[in-house]
Enzyme design. Structure first.
Site, short mmCIF file in Angstrom:
data_model
loop_
_atom_site.label_atom_id
_atom_site.label_comp_id
_atom_site.label_asym_id
_atom_site.label_seq_id
_atom_site.Cartn_x
_atom_site.Cartn_y
_atom_site.Cartn_z
N TYR A 56 -18.22 -27.14 -29.89
CA TYR A 56 -17.49 -27.34 -28.71
C TYR A 56 -16.18 -27.62 -28.97
CZ TYR A 56 -16.66 -27.05 -23.73
OH TYR A 56 -15.96 -26.95 -22.33
N THR A 104 -19.82 -28.56 -12.63
CA THR A 104 -20.54 -27.26 -12.74
C THR A 104 -21.83 -27.50 -13.51
OG1 THR A 104 -19.78 -26.71 -15.05
CG2 THR A 104 -18.07 -26.44 -13.03
N1 NAD Z 1 -17.39 -28.28 -16.40
C1 NAD Z 1 -16.76 -28.85 -17.27
O1 NAD Z 1 -16.49 -30.13 -17.48
C2 NAD Z 1 -15.69 -28.24 -18.27
C3 NAD Z 1 -14.49 -28.89 -18.78
C4 NAD Z 1 -13.65 -28.27 -19.47
C5 NAD Z 1 -13.67 -26.89 -19.80
N2 NAD Z 1 -15.02 -26.22 -19.32
C6 NAD Z 1 -14.83 -24.67 -19.39
O2 NAD Z 1 -14.90 -24.03 -18.35
C7 NAD Z 1 -15.76 -22.84 -18.61
C8 NAD Z 1 -16.66 -22.35 -17.32
O3 NAD Z 1 -17.57 -23.37 -17.69
P1 NAD Z 1 -18.48 -24.20 -16.18
O4 NAD Z 1 -18.12 -25.52 -16.34
O5 NAD Z 1 -17.93 -23.30 -15.00
O6 NAD Z 1 -19.66 -23.96 -16.60
P2 NAD Z 1 -21.10 -23.11 -15.97
O7 NAD Z 1 -22.21 -23.21 -16.74
O8 NAD Z 1 -21.16 -23.54 -14.51
O9 NAD Z 1 -20.59 -21.45 -15.69
C9 NAD Z 1 -20.37 -20.58 -16.94
C10 NAD Z 1 -20.34 -19.42 -16.49
O10 NAD Z 1 -20.51 -18.28 -17.87
C11 NAD Z 1 -21.53 -17.44 -17.80
N3 NAD Z 1 -21.69 -17.15 -19.15
C12 NAD Z 1 -22.38 -17.74 -20.09
N4 NAD Z 1 -22.37 -17.24 -21.31
C13 NAD Z 1 -21.74 -16.02 -20.92
C14 NAD Z 1 -21.55 -14.64 -21.88
N5 NAD Z 1 -22.03 -14.86 -23.10
N6 NAD Z 1 -20.77 -13.97 -21.30
C15 NAD Z 1 -20.57 -13.81 -20.01
N7 NAD Z 1 -20.69 -14.90 -19.21
C16 NAD Z 1 -21.27 -16.15 -19.46
C17 NAD Z 1 -22.64 -18.21 -17.21
O11 NAD Z 1 -23.53 -17.48 -16.71
C18 NAD Z 1 -22.02 -19.11 -16.00
O12 NAD Z 1 -21.95 -18.19 -14.74
C19 NAD Z 1 -16.03 -22.73 -19.72
O13 NAD Z 1 -15.25 -22.11 -20.92
C20 NAD Z 1 -16.28 -24.14 -20.10
O14 NAD Z 1 -16.22 -24.46 -21.71
C21 NAD Z 1 -15.72 -26.87 -18.26
#
Ligand code: NAD
Length: 295
Positions: free
Chosen positions: A158, A193
């Protein structure tokens, strides 16, 4: 005053939930047409209905970000419906599974790298020609993480993927500036999330053979810590408001957790300090005043 986003079109990957959905609402509130892509079709339809009920202009497209042809299809559908594209939000990402480096499953690394890194590249490659073509400028917003600014034990895949997104963004900022395309990277710490349940949308092509799977007990200990951290995170709609603020003031690095500054400060101090060791080196110290190569 009309928002600079008003009447323009954004394509958002991973828009069915979490950060992608909150960004969809926030950009729609600014008057943008929203093209929502996600691998989870049922969640995507439900999510889009919520925006439609508010009267926003929305298009949904099935999108697995690891498939370039699906990016080409979403771009073509977006242009057919809304005419032009101005913004791509490369948000879709997966958390992988925590584990020791020597026990990490190769399929898991490939999954994380393909979604988090190649997915961002594909999104940019598919959308940038259309953003350039109308000459009005636009935005490329890549979603990385604080994990891209520091290594974390048991989360090498990651962290590596998110460091790549930071680096890709830094490379594209100068490339796209002449076209009035503002490129930025979002680096949140924990946000509430479903990221800790990313395996729910893991594609069959990254399946791990049963005899190669990591021992479940070990997996659960790391997964529990990640779950607790994510569940104590900030709400995604707070993050989305922060993103709008940062896009308006053209910030390149977008942080949502100012309390994490000490993390990057310690890392940069260590990186900078290591040059002092090289300057003192009997082997390479004499190079200290040589010209450097830049592009
Ligand atoms: N939640 C956190 O703490 C956090 C912190 C830093 C960064 N992020 C980043 O934020 C972004 C969004 O994540 P989130 O936290 O909303 O997670 P989440 O799992 O709630 O949402 C992710 C979304 O991406 C979709 N997805 C997964 N694989 C996919 C693919 N191959 N093609 C298209 N869609 C796909 C999922 O269906 C989901 O709707 C990610 O890049 C994650 O790494 C999240």
């Amino acid at each position: 005053m009309t928002s600079e986003f008003f009447g323009k079109t954004a394509i958002i990957s991973g828009a069915a939930g979490g950060i992608g959905l909150s960004l969809s609402y926030a950009l729609a509130e600014q008057g943008m047409n929203i093209v929502m892509g996600d691998i989870d079709n049922i969640a995507l339809d439900n999510a889009a209905n919520g925006l439609r009920e508010k009267g926003y202009n929305v298009l949904t497209c099935a999108l697995d970000v690891t498939e370039f042809s699906q990016w080409e299809a979403i771009v073509s559908s977006a242009k057919e419906k809304f005419g032009k594209i101005h913004m791509v939000v490369n948000n879709a990402g997966v958390g992988g599974t925590p584990g020791k480096v020597e026990e990490s499953e190769h399929e898991t690394w490939r999954w994380v790298m393909d979604v988090n890194v190649m997915g961002v590249l594909f999104g940019a490659q598919a959308c940038i020609p259309s953003i350039k073509e109308h000459g009005e400028g636009g935005w490329v917003l890549n979603v990385a993480s604080m994990a891209g600014m520091m290594g974390m034990p048991y989360a090498g895949a990651y962290c590596a993927s998110k460091a790549a997104v930071v680096s890709m963004t830094e490379s594209w900022v100068a490339e796209l500036h002449p076209f009035n395309i503002h490129t930025s990277v979002l680096c949140p710490a924990f946000v509430k999330t479903r990221i800790h349940e990313s395996y729910r949308n893991r594609q069959e092509k990254y399946a791990v053979a049963p005899d190669k799977r990591i021992n479940k007990e070990k997996l659960m200990a790391g997964a529990k810590a990640a779950t607790q951290a994510v569940e104590s995170g900030i709400p995604a709609n707070m993050l989305a408001k922060r993103v709008i603020e940062a896009l308006i003031s053209k910030q390149t690095y977008i942080y949502t957790h100012p309390n994490y500054r000490k993390v990057t400060a310690n890392r940069f101090k260590a990186i900078d300090g290591a040059f002092e060791d090289a300057e003192k080196s009997d082997v390479v110290g004499h190079l200290v005043n040589d010209d450097i190569v830049t592009f």
